[in-house]
Scaffold this motif. Sequence first.
Motif, PDB file in Angstrom:
ATOM      1  N   CYS A  43      40.330  34.499  32.870  1.00  0.00           N
ATOM      2  CA  CYS A  43      41.055  34.906  34.072  1.00  0.00           C
ATOM      3  C   CYS A  43      42.538  34.559  33.915  1.00  0.00           C
ATOM      4  O   CYS A  43      42.942  33.925  32.940  1.00  0.00           O
ATOM      5  CB  CYS A  43      40.472  34.213  35.303  1.00  0.00           C
ATOM      6  N   ASN A  52      39.392  27.338  40.807  1.00  0.00           N
ATOM      7  CA  ASN A  52      38.909  28.720  40.660  1.00  0.00           C
ATOM      8  C   ASN A  52      37.845  28.980  41.729  1.00  0.00           C
ATOM      9  O   ASN A  52      36.950  28.154  41.959  1.00  0.00           O
ATOM     10  CB  ASN A  52      38.332  28.895  39.254  1.00  0.00           C
ATOM     11  N   LEU A  53      37.969  30.128  42.376  1.00  0.00           N
ATOM     12  CA  LEU A  53      37.086  30.430  43.509  1.00  0.00           C
ATOM     13  C   LEU A  53      35.605  30.440  43.119  1.00  0.00           C
ATOM     14  O   LEU A  53      34.740  30.047  43.906  1.00  0.00           O
ATOM     15  CB  LEU A  53      37.519  31.777  44.099  1.00  0.00           C
ATOM     16  N   THR A  76      35.021  34.456  32.836  1.00  0.00           N
ATOM     17  CA  THR A  76      35.097  35.593  33.763  1.00  0.00           C
ATOM     18  C   THR A  76      35.463  36.866  33.017  1.00  0.00           C
ATOM     19  O   THR A  76      36.375  36.849  32.189  1.00  0.00           O
ATOM     20  CB  THR A  76      36.255  35.350  34.779  1.00  0.00           C
ATOM     21  N   THR A  78      36.419  40.535  34.439  1.00  0.00           N
ATOM     22  CA  THR A  78      36.516  41.440  35.585  1.00  0.00           C
ATOM     23  C   THR A  78      37.779  42.261  35.504  1.00  0.00           C
ATOM     24  O   THR A  78      38.815  41.758  35.081  1.00  0.00           O
ATOM     25  CB  THR A  78      36.469  40.675  36.930  1.00  0.00           C
ATOM     26  N   GLY A  87      37.048  43.580  47.253  1.00  0.00           N
ATOM     27  CA  GLY A  87      36.134  42.438  47.266  1.00  0.00           C
ATOM     28  C   GLY A  87      36.226  41.535  46.044  1.00  0.00           C
ATOM     29  O   GLY A  87      35.230  40.916  45.674  1.00  0.00           O
ATOM     30  N   SER A  88      37.426  41.432  45.446  1.00  0.00           N
ATOM     31  CA  SER A  88      37.537  40.557  44.261  1.00  0.00           C
ATOM     32  C   SER A  88      37.175  39.120  44.621  1.00  0.00           C
ATOM     33  O   SER A  88      36.528  38.422  43.845  1.00  0.00           O
ATOM     34  CB  SER A  88      38.938  40.627  43.646  1.00  0.00           C
ATOM     35  N   SER A  89      37.561  38.670  45.822  1.00  0.00           N
ATOM     36  CA  SER A  89      37.293  37.267  46.167  1.00  0.00           C
ATOM     37  C   SER A  89      35.810  37.055  46.491  1.00  0.00           C
ATOM     38  O   SER A  89      35.224  36.048  46.074  1.00  0.00           O
ATOM     39  CB  SER A  89      38.190  36.787  47.307  1.00  0.00           C
ATOM     40  N   SER A  90      35.187  38.007  47.182  1.00  0.00           N
ATOM     41  CA  SER A  90      33.766  37.784  47.470  1.00  0.00           C
ATOM     42  C   SER A  90      32.928  37.880  46.202  1.00  0.00           C
ATOM     43  O   SER A  90      31.896  37.209  46.079  1.00  0.00           O
ATOM     44  CB  SER A  90      33.242  38.717  48.560  1.00  0.00           C
ATOM     45  N   CYS A  92      33.805  36.631  43.414  1.00  0.00           N
ATOM     46  CA  CYS A  92      33.894  35.266  42.865  1.00  0.00           C
ATOM     47  C   CYS A  92      32.959  34.320  43.623  1.00  0.00           C
ATOM     48  O   CYS A  92      32.216  33.525  43.024  1.00  0.00           O
ATOM     49  CB  CYS A  92      35.322  34.722  42.986  1.00  0.00           C
ATOM     50  N   ASN A 155      46.074  31.543  48.531  1.00  0.00           N
ATOM     51  CA  ASN A 155      45.620  31.749  47.162  1.00  0.00           C
ATOM     52  C   ASN A 155      45.461  30.462  46.379  1.00  0.00           C
ATOM     53  O   ASN A 155      46.326  29.600  46.402  1.00  0.00           O
ATOM     54  CB  ASN A 155      46.636  32.609  46.402  1.00  0.00           C
ATOM     55  N   ASN A 156      44.375  30.382  45.661  1.00  0.00           N
ATOM     56  CA  ASN A 156      44.165  29.339  44.677  1.00  0.00           C
ATOM     57  C   ASN A 156      44.238  27.925  45.229  1.00  0.00           C
ATOM     58  O   ASN A 156      44.570  27.001  44.514  1.00  0.00           O
ATOM     59  CB  ASN A 156      45.180  29.510  43.529  1.00  0.00           C
ATOM     60  N   SER A 194      47.535  41.163  50.671  1.00  0.00           N
ATOM     61  CA  SER A 194      46.644  40.000  50.748  1.00  0.00           C
ATOM     62  C   SER A 194      45.903  40.010  52.081  1.00  0.00           C
ATOM     63  O   SER A 194      46.446  40.446  53.107  1.00  0.00           O
ATOM     64  CB  SER A 194      47.425  38.696  50.566  1.00  0.00           C
ATOM     65  N   GLY A 271      38.352  47.412  52.897  1.00  0.00           N
ATOM     66  CA  GLY A 271      38.633  46.006  53.228  1.00  0.00           C
ATOM     67  C   GLY A 271      39.960  45.911  53.948  1.00  0.00           C
ATOM     68  O   GLY A 271      40.246  46.693  54.859  1.00  0.00           O
ATOM     69  N   SER A 272      40.783  44.985  53.489  1.00  0.00           N
ATOM     70  CA  SER A 272      42.089  44.835  54.139  1.00  0.00           C
ATOM     71  C   SER A 272      43.176  45.590  53.376  1.00  0.00           C
ATOM     72  O   SER A 272      44.358  45.350  53.566  1.00  0.00           O
ATOM     73  CB  SER A 272      42.430  43.353  54.272  1.00  0.00           C
TER      74      SER A 272
HETATM   75  N1  LIG Z   1      38.808  36.062  38.945  1.00  0.00           N
HETATM   76  C1  LIG Z   1      39.284  35.271  39.925  1.00  0.00           C
HETATM   77  N2  LIG Z   1      39.372  33.944  39.738  1.00  0.00           N
HETATM   78  C2  LIG Z   1      39.822  33.160  40.732  1.00  0.00           C
HETATM   79  N3  LIG Z   1      40.220  33.591  41.944  1.00  0.00           N
HETATM   80  C3  LIG Z   1      40.148  34.885  42.181  1.00  0.00           C
HETATM   81  C4  LIG Z   1      39.680  35.815  41.203  1.00  0.00           C
HETATM   82  N4  LIG Z   1      39.684  37.030  41.748  1.00  0.00           N
HETATM   83  C5  LIG Z   1      40.154  36.891  43.021  1.00  0.00           C
HETATM   84  N5  LIG Z   1      40.418  35.606  43.291  1.00  0.00           N
HETATM   85  C6  LIG Z   1      40.934  35.046  44.540  1.00  0.00           C
HETATM   86  O1  LIG Z   1      40.813  35.994  45.561  1.00  0.00           O
HETATM   87  C7  LIG Z   1      42.105  36.343  46.095  1.00  0.00           C
HETATM   88  C8  LIG Z   1      42.123  37.767  46.554  1.00  0.00           C
HETATM   89  O2  LIG Z   1      41.374  37.793  47.743  1.00  0.00           O
HETATM   90  P1  LIG Z   1      41.710  38.771  48.951  1.00  0.00           P
HETATM   91  O3  LIG Z   1      40.678  38.484  49.989  1.00  0.00           O
HETATM   92  O4  LIG Z   1      43.157  38.685  49.317  1.00  0.00           O
HETATM   93  O5  LIG Z   1      41.506  40.206  48.315  1.00  0.00           O
HETATM   94  P2  LIG Z   1      40.245  40.987  47.847  1.00  0.00           P
HETATM   95  O6  LIG Z   1      39.030  40.114  47.883  1.00  0.00           O
HETATM   96  O7  LIG Z   1      40.584  41.576  46.530  1.00  0.00           O
HETATM   97  O8  LIG Z   1      40.192  42.119  48.924  1.00  0.00           O
HETATM   98  P3  LIG Z   1      39.246  42.341  50.243  1.00  0.00           P
HETATM   99  O9  LIG Z   1      38.755  40.999  50.698  1.00  0.00           O
HETATM  100  O10 LIG Z   1      40.147  43.015  51.246  1.00  0.00           O
HETATM  101  O11 LIG Z   1      38.164  43.248  49.768  1.00  0.00           O
HETATM  102  C9  LIG Z   1      43.043  36.059  44.933  1.00  0.00           C
HETATM  103  O12 LIG Z   1      44.358  35.909  45.343  1.00  0.00           O
HETATM  104  C10 LIG Z   1      42.426  34.778  44.408  1.00  0.00           C
HETATM  105  O13 LIG Z   1      42.741  33.661  45.197  1.00  0.00           O
END
Ligand SMILES: Nc1ncnc2c1ncn2[C@@H]1O[C@H](COP(=O)(O)OP(=O)(O)OP(=O)(O)O)[C@@H](O)[C@H]1O
Length: 317
Positions: A43, A52-53, A76, A78, A87-90, A92, A155-156, A194, A271-272
């Motif tokens: 990552c 890391n999430l 990771t 991705t 949904g990148s954060s969900s 994780c 973030n983070n 974000s 999403g957002s």
């Molecule tokens: N591979 C990863 N490793 C660690 N943290 C990550 C990773 N991918 C995403 N994240 C965390 O998730 C955050 C993005 O989350 P955010 O909720 O803003 O957007 P999203 O999940 O992509 O979109 P949405 O929730 O609208 O579908 C990143 O800034 C980071 O903190």
Amino acid sequence: MIRVLVPATSANCSIGFDSLGMALEWRSVFTFEESEEFKVTGCDPEFANENNLVVQAFRLTAQTFGKKMPVFHMHTETDIPLARGLGSSSACVVGGIEAANAWFDLKLSKEEMLKLAIVLEGHPDNAAPALMGGMTACFKIPDSKKKPNQFKSENNTDRSQNAKPEEAKDEFIHSLMDIDGFIALAVIPDYEVSTPEARKALPEKVLLQEAAAQIGRALVFREAITAGNEKLLYTCCEDVFHEPYRQKLIKEYGELKSLADQYEIPFWISGSGSTMLYLSKSVEQLEKVKEELKNKFPNFGYRILKPARKGALVEYV
Ligand SMILES: Nc1ncnc2c1ncn2[C@@H]1O[C@H](COP(=O)(O)OP(=O)(O)OP(=O)(O)O)[C@@H](O)[C@H]1O
Ligand SMILES: N[C@@H](CCO)C(=O)O
């Protein structure tokens, strides 16, 4: 070695703000193996640490079930872009919880894992489809005074430090819908939005009349999905809870929405944001939309995606 494959998701699905979401066949892959030293690879260096999430979600699960955090190498893979509403954060969060479930052989059900995921995610509309696949509708049994999104942090930072394992006792009701037959076109702008920023754009209150009409559209939406009725689904896709307020963060929204109106195909902010999603039964129709948009917005990403029937998959390698 444990490998978890988690689908991307599109939350809200127009009229289902914070409650509806669908899984997309575009997976993040997280692998975990025992190691002499703790290591996170694959990552952005910003996330290659204990905060890391995925690791936070693993830790929350371990804490909740009284397990000692093991030393592992987590890798990771991705290409789901960050902060674009896919949904990148969900992915994780779900990846970490599923991995901990497998690591400690906790035998948690998807429902139990959903409770944990919501502690970190704040709302269920990405986490539920990422875990369960298909399209999910979800709501919390209103038994608590806690504010939603309480643990959604910047973030983070370590969300699991604030999160209390006892929060994972909240009960959620969910319902699964089959969306086979529909295909999605994700139009991915070349900029992030974000989630905390996009939530700041929302109103505190909505009008009763508007809310009533939206309930009607949501109920018919479900029927349209189940019946595979694209035109009816298009008619239902008129959100008043978040899209009008988030347009200012996604300046191309108006143009993309007009195209959806021209072809009468379902469309929403994923999403957002910043991603916007078209849904159709015809891949030719989506290809046509894609080509038109590519000429106007050549720097955007375009992905035709099948819905993911299955949520997170766990493999023992
Ligand atoms: N591979 C990863 N490793 C660690 N943290 C990550 C990773 N991918 C995403 N994240 C965390 O998730 C955050 C993005 O989350 P955010 O909720 O803003 O957007 P999203 O999940 O992509 O979109 P949405 O929730 O609208 O579908 C990143 O800034 C980071 O903190
Ligand atoms: N329902 C959430 C999804 C993003 O995490 C929102 O629109 O803010």
